[in-house]
Design a protein around this motif. Structure first.
Motif, PDB file in Angstrom:
ATOM      1  N   SER A 104       2.653 -26.124   0.981  1.00 48.53           N
ATOM      2  CA  SER A 104       2.429 -27.540   0.712  1.00 48.53           C
ATOM      3  C   SER A 104       3.374 -28.366   1.582  1.00 48.53           C
ATOM      4  O   SER A 104       4.592 -28.176   1.505  1.00 48.53           O
ATOM      5  N   PRO A 105       2.839 -29.273   2.413  1.00 47.93           N
ATOM      6  CA  PRO A 105       3.727 -30.119   3.229  1.00 47.93           C
ATOM      7  C   PRO A 105       4.710 -30.915   2.376  1.00 47.93           C
ATOM      8  O   PRO A 105       5.843 -31.148   2.790  1.00 47.93           O
ATOM      9  N   ARG A 106       4.277 -31.323   1.190  1.00 47.57           N
ATOM     10  CA  ARG A 106       5.183 -32.069   0.308  1.00 47.57           C
ATOM     11  C   ARG A 106       6.351 -31.198  -0.134  1.00 47.57           C
ATOM     12  O   ARG A 106       7.494 -31.663  -0.213  1.00 47.57           O
ATOM     13  N   GLU A 107       6.051 -29.920  -0.435  1.00 47.00           N
ATOM     14  CA  GLU A 107       7.131 -29.017  -0.815  1.00 47.00           C
ATOM     15  C   GLU A 107       8.104 -28.828   0.346  1.00 47.00           C
ATOM     16  O   GLU A 107       9.324 -28.794   0.155  1.00 47.00           O
ATOM     17  N   LEU A 108       7.574 -28.720   1.567  1.00 45.99           N
ATOM     18  CA  LEU A 108       8.444 -28.562   2.735  1.00 45.99           C
ATOM     19  C   LEU A 108       9.360 -29.768   2.883  1.00 45.99           C
ATOM     20  O   LEU A 108      10.554 -29.619   3.166  1.00 45.99           O
ATOM     21  N   VAL A 109       8.822 -30.968   2.699  1.00 46.93           N
ATOM     22  CA  VAL A 109       9.648 -32.174   2.791  1.00 46.93           C
ATOM     23  C   VAL A 109      10.759 -32.131   1.739  1.00 46.93           C
ATOM     24  O   VAL A 109      11.914 -32.468   2.025  1.00 46.93           O
ATOM     25  N   LEU A 110      10.424 -31.697   0.526  1.00 46.01           N
ATOM     26  CA  LEU A 110      11.436 -31.576  -0.522  1.00 46.01           C
ATOM     27  C   LEU A 110      12.518 -30.571  -0.130  1.00 46.01           C
ATOM     28  O   LEU A 110      13.714 -30.793  -0.373  1.00 46.01           O
ATOM     29  N   ARG A 111      12.106 -29.456   0.469  1.00 45.89           N
ATOM     30  CA  ARG A 111      13.082 -28.456   0.912  1.00 45.89           C
ATOM     31  C   ARG A 111      13.985 -29.031   2.005  1.00 45.89           C
ATOM     32  O   ARG A 111      15.190 -28.793   2.016  1.00 45.89           O
ATOM     33  N   VAL A 112      13.389 -29.763   2.939  1.00 43.06           N
ATOM     34  CA  VAL A 112      14.170 -30.390   4.010  1.00 43.06           C
ATOM     35  C   VAL A 112      15.201 -31.345   3.416  1.00 43.06           C
ATOM     36  O   VAL A 112      16.384 -31.325   3.778  1.00 43.06           O
TER      37      VAL A 112
END
Length: 273
Positions: A104-112
């Motif tokens: 999920s791109p949103r999850e990646l943003v959260l990880r970043v």
């Protein structure tokens, strides 16, 4: 504005990731392979790298290794396979986190955001008066302000996360700390794969233990997590509380107090590292 370098040979993935990161307020630069990534980092050092593991020519592991040879930078590894070996390899070369495709791109943003927040917190601790206090124990000296670690006069090549993990353990000598707590307090994550902690402990033991196969400093507490022990006759960190029952050499620990005995472990199934 913080600068993110996205390295992926799949233009669709790179475009989607770039779009989400830009909407989250980041400046994003892209590279399609390892050499491009190293050139881009040389021109403008990134605040974080989102790095695909499977790159043509030079894979993500080699890119991560070379980047870390140039300077400290947080890395989130992307892998197209759910194979645990791939994830472990990424963590062992120093990646701060990994995300398995499809993701999920949103999850990646959260990880970043989470990794960057932890990096900023580490920098703030180093700049603060209390956080800048030097830790010294068992022949190891950590200087949080300088982000420098030395053991027996030899400088230790610790990654950002390894340094934070060791500092956290040294600040709580003799205390059994669970992997969930370490993930929250060292990584700043509310969720995640606990093998991340296990791998980092194993890497850290390889750098600070005389015999990593028979560790004396970072002990596994079965069913709980890990504990930083100071072998008899070695110093404990000055200025930090020593739990009751922890073995403290004379003249160290809390003023006017010297403990005896050793911290006990907990039997049962648990992390093995």
């Amino acid at each position: 504005m913080q600068n993110i370098l996205v390295v992926d040979d799949d233009p669709t993935v790179a475009e989607v990731v770039t779009g989400y990161l830009e909407r989250a307020g980041f400046a994003v630069h892209r590279a399609a392979d390892g050499p491009q990534a190293l050139r881009a980092a040389g021109e403008r050092w990134p605040d974080l790298v989102v790095l695909d593991l499977m790159l043509p020519g030079m894979d993500g592991l080699e890119v991560c290794h070379r980047l870390r040879g140039q300077g400290e930078v947080p890395v989130i590894m992307l892998t197209a396979r759910g194979d645990e070996d791939d994830r472990i390899l990424g963590l062992e070369v120093g990646a701060d986190d990994y995300v398995t495709k499809p993701f999920s791109p949103r999850e990646l943003v959260l990880r970043v955001e989470c990794v960057l927040r932890r990096s900023r917190a580490a920098a703030a601790v180093g700049e603060s008066a209390g956080g800048g206090a030097v830790l010294s124990s068992a022949g190891i000296t950590l200087d949080p302000a300088a982000r420098r670690a030395v053991k027996d006069g030899q400088e230790l090549a610790l990654t950002l996360r390894e340094f934070d993990l060791l500092a956290h353990l040294m600040r709580h000598p003799g205390q059994a700390i669970g992997r969930e707590r370490l993930m929250h307090e060292v990584w700043g994550w509310e969720f995640g794969d606990l093998s991340t902690v296990t791998v980092h402990v194993r890497r850290l033991r390889g750098k600070i233990e005389d015999d990593p196969a028979r560790p004396r400093l970072i002990q596994t507490v079965w069913g709980v997590g890990y504990r930083f022990d100071v072998p008899r006759g070695l110093d404990v960190p000055r200025g930090f509380d020593v739990p009751r029952g922890f073995d403290v050499p004379r003249g160290e620990g809390r003023p006017g107090e010297a403990g005896s005995g050793s911290g006990g472990g907990t039997e049962g199934d648990g992390p093995r590292a």
